[in-house]
Design a protein around this motif. Structure first.
Motif, PDB file in Angstrom:
ATOM      1  N   PHE B  15      84.575  60.639  47.536  1.00  0.00           N
ATOM      2  CA  PHE B  15      83.688  60.321  48.516  1.00  0.00           C
ATOM      3  C   PHE B  15      82.381  60.787  48.620  1.00  0.00           C
ATOM      4  O   PHE B  15      81.560  60.537  49.458  1.00  0.00           O
ATOM      5  N   LEU B  16      82.158  61.826  47.839  1.00  0.00           N
ATOM      6  CA  LEU B  16      80.853  62.552  47.806  1.00  0.00           C
ATOM      7  C   LEU B  16      79.936  61.685  46.736  1.00  0.00           C
ATOM      8  O   LEU B  16      78.841  61.586  47.286  1.00  0.00           O
ATOM      9  N   ILE B  17      80.538  61.132  45.783  1.00  0.00           N
ATOM     10  CA  ILE B  17      79.658  60.206  44.852  1.00  0.00           C
ATOM     11  C   ILE B  17      79.669  58.911  44.928  1.00  0.00           C
ATOM     12  O   ILE B  17      79.191  58.068  44.070  1.00  0.00           O
ATOM     13  N   THR B  18      80.533  58.438  45.920  1.00  0.00           N
ATOM     14  CA  THR B  18      80.691  56.802  45.914  1.00  0.00           C
ATOM     15  C   THR B  18      79.229  56.165  46.039  1.00  0.00           C
ATOM     16  O   THR B  18      78.870  55.147  45.588  1.00  0.00           O
ATOM     17  N   TRP B  68      79.193  54.975  56.430  1.00  0.00           N
ATOM     18  CA  TRP B  68      79.774  54.943  57.780  1.00  0.00           C
ATOM     19  C   TRP B  68      81.066  55.958  57.457  1.00  0.00           C
ATOM     20  O   TRP B  68      81.258  56.710  58.583  1.00  0.00           O
ATOM     21  N   LEU B  69      81.774  55.613  56.544  1.00  0.00           N
ATOM     22  CA  LEU B  69      83.028  56.345  56.176  1.00  0.00           C
ATOM     23  C   LEU B  69      82.678  57.830  56.267  1.00  0.00           C
ATOM     24  O   LEU B  69      83.300  58.841  56.864  1.00  0.00           O
ATOM     25  N   SER B  70      81.799  58.088  55.526  1.00  0.00           N
ATOM     26  CA  SER B  70      81.274  59.612  55.479  1.00  0.00           C
ATOM     27  C   SER B  70      81.054  60.200  56.598  1.00  0.00           C
ATOM     28  O   SER B  70      81.250  61.318  56.874  1.00  0.00           O
ATOM     29  N   TRP B  71      79.921  59.397  57.569  1.00  0.00           N
ATOM     30  CA  TRP B  71      79.519  59.917  58.921  1.00  0.00           C
ATOM     31  C   TRP B  71      80.887  60.235  59.692  1.00  0.00           C
ATOM     32  O   TRP B  71      80.821  61.358  60.184  1.00  0.00           O
ATOM     33  N   ARG B  72      81.902  59.464  59.436  1.00  0.00           N
ATOM     34  CA  ARG B  72      82.843  59.529  60.362  1.00  0.00           C
ATOM     35  C   ARG B  72      83.805  61.072  59.847  1.00  0.00           C
ATOM     36  O   ARG B  72      84.091  61.776  60.643  1.00  0.00           O
ATOM     37  N   GLN B  73      83.750  60.969  58.370  1.00  0.00           N
ATOM     38  CA  GLN B  73      84.418  62.302  57.877  1.00  0.00           C
ATOM     39  C   GLN B  73      83.538  63.424  58.017  1.00  0.00           C
ATOM     40  O   GLN B  73      84.170  64.634  58.459  1.00  0.00           O
ATOM     41  N   TRP B  74      82.496  63.203  58.380  1.00  0.00           N
ATOM     42  CA  TRP B  74      81.588  64.341  58.569  1.00  0.00           C
ATOM     43  C   TRP B  74      81.797  64.874  60.102  1.00  0.00           C
ATOM     44  O   TRP B  74      81.842  66.071  60.395  1.00  0.00           O
ATOM     45  N   ASP B  75      82.239  63.901  60.820  1.00  0.00           N
ATOM     46  CA  ASP B  75      82.407  64.188  62.322  1.00  0.00           C
ATOM     47  C   ASP B  75      81.293  65.126  62.986  1.00  0.00           C
ATOM     48  O   ASP B  75      81.700  66.032  63.706  1.00  0.00           O
ATOM     49  N   TYR B  76      80.183  64.510  62.676  1.00  0.00           N
ATOM     50  CA  TYR B  76      78.903  65.235  63.373  1.00  0.00           C
ATOM     51  C   TYR B  76      79.053  65.214  64.981  1.00  0.00           C
ATOM     52  O   TYR B  76      78.745  66.558  65.545  1.00  0.00           O
ATOM     53  N   THR B  77      79.355  64.185  65.318  1.00  0.00           N
ATOM     54  CA  THR B  77      79.277  63.899  66.943  1.00  0.00           C
ATOM     55  C   THR B  77      80.487  64.811  67.561  1.00  0.00           C
ATOM     56  O   THR B  77      80.614  64.921  68.992  1.00  0.00           O
ATOM     57  N   ASP B  78      81.358  65.324  66.873  1.00  0.00           N
ATOM     58  CA  ASP B  78      82.447  66.073  67.419  1.00  0.00           C
ATOM     59  C   ASP B  78      82.063  67.349  67.824  1.00  0.00           C
ATOM     60  O   ASP B  78      82.117  67.718  69.000  1.00  0.00           O
ATOM     61  N   TRP B  80      78.438  68.531  66.826  1.00  0.00           N
ATOM     62  CA  TRP B  80      77.125  68.584  66.787  1.00  0.00           C
ATOM     63  C   TRP B  80      76.463  69.792  65.914  1.00  0.00           C
ATOM     64  O   TRP B  80      75.389  70.156  66.286  1.00  0.00           O
ATOM     65  N   ASP B  81      77.361  70.226  64.828  1.00  0.00           N
ATOM     66  CA  ASP B  81      76.724  71.447  64.099  1.00  0.00           C
ATOM     67  C   ASP B  81      76.932  70.960  62.844  1.00  0.00           C
ATOM     68  O   ASP B  81      77.650  70.022  62.416  1.00  0.00           O
ATOM     69  N   TYR B  82      76.250  72.063  61.729  1.00  0.00           N
ATOM     70  CA  TYR B  82      76.293  71.636  60.391  1.00  0.00           C
ATOM     71  C   TYR B  82      77.092  72.884  59.846  1.00  0.00           C
ATOM     72  O   TYR B  82      77.287  72.705  58.729  1.00  0.00           O
ATOM     73  N   GLU B  83      77.944  73.493  60.827  1.00  0.00           N
ATOM     74  CA  GLU B  83      78.813  74.564  60.265  1.00  0.00           C
ATOM     75  C   GLU B  83      79.978  73.968  59.503  1.00  0.00           C
ATOM     76  O   GLU B  83      80.866  73.516  60.193  1.00  0.00           O
ATOM     77  N   HIS B  84      80.334  73.756  58.386  1.00  0.00           N
ATOM     78  CA  HIS B  84      81.300  73.622  57.516  1.00  0.00           C
ATOM     79  C   HIS B  84      81.416  74.436  56.336  1.00  0.00           C
ATOM     80  O   HIS B  84      81.661  73.732  55.271  1.00  0.00           O
ATOM     81  N   ASP B  85      81.099  75.861  56.317  1.00  0.00           N
ATOM     82  CA  ASP B  85      81.172  76.390  55.046  1.00  0.00           C
ATOM     83  C   ASP B  85      82.368  77.317  54.810  1.00  0.00           C
ATOM     84  O   ASP B  85      82.472  78.318  54.315  1.00  0.00           O
ATOM     85  N   GLU B  94      84.473  68.124  56.236  1.00  0.00           N
ATOM     86  CA  GLU B  94      83.222  67.672  57.013  1.00  0.00           C
ATOM     87  C   GLU B  94      81.963  67.883  55.872  1.00  0.00           C
ATOM     88  O   GLU B  94      81.186  67.170  56.135  1.00  0.00           O
ATOM     89  N   PHE B  95      82.139  68.941  55.046  1.00  0.00           N
ATOM     90  CA  PHE B  95      81.154  69.136  54.144  1.00  0.00           C
ATOM     91  C   PHE B  95      81.090  67.969  53.213  1.00  0.00           C
ATOM     92  O   PHE B  95      80.136  67.391  52.833  1.00  0.00           O
ATOM     93  N   ILE B  96      82.118  67.597  52.688  1.00  0.00           N
ATOM     94  CA  ILE B  96      82.048  66.213  51.724  1.00  0.00           C
ATOM     95  C   ILE B  96      81.613  65.113  52.258  1.00  0.00           C
ATOM     96  O   ILE B  96      80.517  64.235  51.846  1.00  0.00           O
ATOM     97  N   GLY B  97      81.948  64.860  53.651  1.00  0.00           N
ATOM     98  CA  GLY B  97      81.419  63.979  54.641  1.00  0.00           C
ATOM     99  C   GLY B  97      79.851  63.973  54.726  1.00  0.00           C
ATOM    100  O   GLY B  97      79.169  63.089  54.384  1.00  0.00           O
ATOM    101  N   HIS B  98      79.339  65.079  55.080  1.00  0.00           N
ATOM    102  CA  HIS B  98      78.150  65.506  55.299  1.00  0.00           C
ATOM    103  C   HIS B  98      77.330  65.003  53.863  1.00  0.00           C
ATOM    104  O   HIS B  98      76.187  64.217  53.973  1.00  0.00           O
ATOM    105  N   ALA B  99      77.730  65.692  52.862  1.00  0.00           N
ATOM    106  CA  ALA B  99      76.707  65.609  51.566  1.00  0.00           C
ATOM    107  C   ALA B  99      77.022  64.102  51.171  1.00  0.00           C
ATOM    108  O   ALA B  99      75.980  63.624  50.582  1.00  0.00           O
ATOM    109  N   GLY B 100      78.185  63.545  51.362  1.00  0.00           N
ATOM    110  CA  GLY B 100      78.223  62.119  51.032  1.00  0.00           C
ATOM    111  C   GLY B 100      77.353  61.393  51.776  1.00  0.00           C
ATOM    112  O   GLY B 100      76.628  60.208  51.230  1.00  0.00           O
TER     113      GLY B 100
END
Ligand SMILES: [Cu+2]
Lengths: 369, 125
Positions: B15-18, B68-78, B80-85, B94-100
Motif C-alpha cells: 500500500f506504500l508503493i502502489t 483515496w485508500l491511503s488517505w482513508r488508511q492514514w485517517d488524518y481527519t480522525d 488531525w495529527d501526524y503522530e504515528h511513530d 496510519e504511517f503506511i497510509g500517510h507515506a503512501g
C-alpha cells in the motif's frame, strides 16, 4: 548580530575557526605555522577564483564555441531558455533565502501549524510543480520546430576514430560529394543532417548553432540546424570515444547562400593539379609512400576510404579534425608522426621521410584547394 | 473472515508503493508504445497520442483510487495529527497510509510530466 554579519561569520565558527587560530599561532620558535590553515585559506581563494572565472568567461560569450553566443535559430532558443531559467532561479533563490532570513532573523516568532503547512504544501509542492510544468511546456512546444526537417542542404556525417566523414547530398544527386573534418552550411536555411558512427558512439555538437545529437554505429539519427550568421563555429565530439576524443573537433563554416553554392560547386570537382616544383614533387612522395591506400584524392589514383578525403584539404580551416591549424609546419608535424599529435590516431608515422620530402608533401597537400 | 496476508494494511508495504508502481508501469508502457508505434507504424503520431492520453488517464484514475485508500488508511481527519511513530498497529497502519498518500501525490506529478511531451510533439521524427 545582524543577519549579514551572521552569514559572513558562520564559516568561521566551530572547528574551522579553532583550527584557523591554531594555524596562525606562533609555535614559539619564531616561525609561523600555516599547515593547519587550508580550510580557512583555500575556501575563500576558491571562491575568488570562481568569481574571477565567471567574470573572465563573460567576454568569452563572443566565442566560436559558445552556447550563449548563438548564431542560429536553435541555439538562440536554447540560449533564451537558459536565460529564462537562470532568471527564474535567481528570483527563486532570492525569494527562498529572503524568506529564510525573514523567519529566522528579522521576524522571529512561532508560526501556526496551519500556516506552516500551507507554506510547505504551497511553496514546496504546488508552486514548483506548476513552475516546472510551465518551463517543460515552453521547451517541449519548441521541440517540433527544432527537429523540423531541413529544406535546403542535406548531409551525412559519420563519426570515425577520431575524425568526421562528411557527405553532401545535393537535391537529386545519386552519389555524395565527399569531404571530411569540416562542415559548410548555408546561412538562412535549415539543413538536414543525418548522423551515424563507425565503431563507437560519438556525439555531434556545434554549440553556437544548436543542440547535440548522438551518433551510433549501425543506426542513423538525425538533426537539423538553421544557422543565421555567416562565420566559423567550432564543433566538438561530446561522447567519450577513446584516446583522442578531446581532439575530435571540427569547424563549421557558415556562408551566405550564393557563396555556399559556389563552395559546393568547387567541392564537387576533382582535385587540382599541383602547381610549382615543390608541390609536384610532393605529389610524387604522396604516391610513393602509398598515402592513397587510405586517403582519397579525387581525380588521381588515390582512392582510399580508410582516412579523411583529401581532395580539397587545402580549402579547410583546420587539420586533423580541429587539432592543428592548416599550415605547412602543422602538416609536416602531422605526417611525420600523427600519433604524437593525436594519441591513438590511426595513421602511421612517416618519420623516415626527409625534411625536404615532408615539406614538399606539405606543399602538395596545402595546394589541394 | 481473515484477510490474506498481503491485504493486512498495517503489515503490507504494497500500500506504500502502489502509487510509484503505477507511475513506473505508466512510464514503461508509454515508452514501449512510442518505440513500437514509431518503428512499425510511421511518423504521424495521432493515434499514438490518443493512446498515451488513454493510458495516462487510466494511470491517474488508478493512482487517484490508491490515494483515496491511503488517505482513508492514514485517517488524518480522525485526530488531525501526524503522530504515528508508536509501536501500535494503528500507528503502523496510519504511517503506511500517510507515506503512501504522499507517494501518490508524487506519482500523479510524475505521470503528468511523463505524458506531457505527447501533448506537444505530434510526430515521431
Ligand atoms: Cu568522438
Amino acid at each position: 548580530m545582524r543577519w549579514w554579519t551572521f552569514i559572513g561569520s558562520k564559516a568561521m565558527r566551530g572547528p574551522a575557526a579553532t583550527k584557523a587560530q591554531q594555524g596562525t599561532a606562533d609555535p614559539g620558535d619564531g616561525t609561523t605555522r600555516h599547515d593547519m590553515s587550508d580550510d580557512r585559506i583555500v575556501r575563500p581563494r576558491l571562491r575568488q577564483a570562481l568569481c574571477a572565472l565567471a567574470l573572465a568567461t563573460l567576454p568569452g560569450c563572443s566565442g566560436v564555441q559558445h552556447v550563449l553566443a548563438p548564431a542560429g535559430t536553435d541555439a538562440g532558443f536554447l540560449a533564451n531558455l537558459f536565460w529564462i531559467m537562470l532568471a527564474g532561479a535567481v528570483v527563486l533563490w532570492i525569494f527562498m533565502n529572503g524568506l529564510m532570513v525573514y523567519v529566522t532573523r528579522i521576524n522571529v516568532r512561532q508560526m501556526s501549524p496551519k500556516k506552516a503547512e500551507a507554506l510547505i504544501i504551497g511553496g514546496g509542492i504546488v508552486f514548483p510543480t506548476v513552475v516546472i510544468a510551465c518551463l517543460l511546456s515552453y521547451a517541449l512546444a519548441a521541440m517540433p520546430d527544432m527537429r523540423a526537417e531541413g529544406t535546403g542542404t542535406r548531409l551525412k556525417v559519420t563519426g570515425e576514430q577520431w575524425w568526421w566523414r562528411v557527405e553532401y547530398w545535393p537535391e537529386g544527386a545519386d552519389a555524395p560529394i565527399v569531404s571530411a573534418n569540416e562542415i559548410v552550411l548555408p546561412a538562412g536555411s535549415r539543413s538536414e543532417i543525418a548522423l551515424t558512427a563507425d565503431k563507437v558512439i560519438h556525439s555531434f555538437w556545434v554549440p553556437a548553432l544548436g543542440g547535440k545529437t548522438d551518433m551510433f554505429p549501425g543506426r542513423e539519427t538525425r538533426m537539423s540546424l538553421e544557422p543565421l550568421e555567416p562565420g566559423t563555429y567550432r564543433g566538438q565530439c561530446t561522447e567519450f570515444c577513446g584516446d583522442s576524443h578531446a581532439w575530435m573537433a571540427f569547424n563549421t563554416v557558415v556562408l551566405p547562400q550564393e557563396e555556399y553554392d559556389a563552395w559546393l560547386e568547387n567541392a564537387a570537382t576533382d582535385a587540382v593539379a599541383p602547381e610549382g616544383e615543390a608541390a609536384t614533387r610532393g605529389r610524387e612522395v604522396f604516391f610513393a609512400e602509398g598515402c592513397g591506400a587510405c586517403h582519397q584524392v579525387r581525380g588521381t589514383a588515390a582512392t582510399g576510404k580508410v582516412g579523411p578525403d583529401l581532395t580539397h584539404l587545402g580549402s579547410r580551416t583546420s587539420l586533423a579534425a580541429g587539432t592543428l591549424p592548416l599550415d605547412e609546419p602543422s602538416l609536416i608535424r602531422w605526417v611525420r608522426d600523427a600519433k604524437a599529435v593525436k594519441p591513438g590516431a590511426e595513421m602511421p608515422a612517416y618519420d623516415h621521410l626527409s625534411d625536404d620530402d615532408l615539406s614538399d608533401l606539405a606543399a602538395y597537400l596545402e595546394g589541394l584547394i | 473472515m481473515s484477510w490474506p496476508k498481503i491485504l493486512d494494511r498495517h503489515q503490507s508495504l504494497w500500500f506504500l508503493i502502489t502509487g510509484p508502481t503505477l507511475w513506473a508501469l505508466h512510464f514503461c508502457t508509454v515508452y514501449a508504445m512510442t518505440a513500437i508505434y514509431c518503428e512499425k507504424l510511421g511518423d504521424e503520431a495521432g493515434p499514438l497520442r490518443l493512446g498515451i492520453l488513454g493510458v495516462t488517464l487510466g494511470a491517474l484514475v488508478l493512482i487517484g483510487i490508491t490515494a483515496w485508500l491511503s488517505w482513508r488508511q492514514w485517517d488524518y481527519t480522525d485526530d488531525w495529527d501526524y503522530e504515528h511513530d508508536g509501536l501500535t498497529v494503528e500507528d503502523r497502519r496510519e504511517f503506511i497510509g500517510h507515506a503512501g498518500f504522499l507517494l501518490c501525490v508524487v506519482s500523479v506529478i510524475g505521470v503528468i510530466y511523463v505524458a506531457l511531451p505527447a501533448a506537444f510533439v505530434g510526430s515521431c521524427v
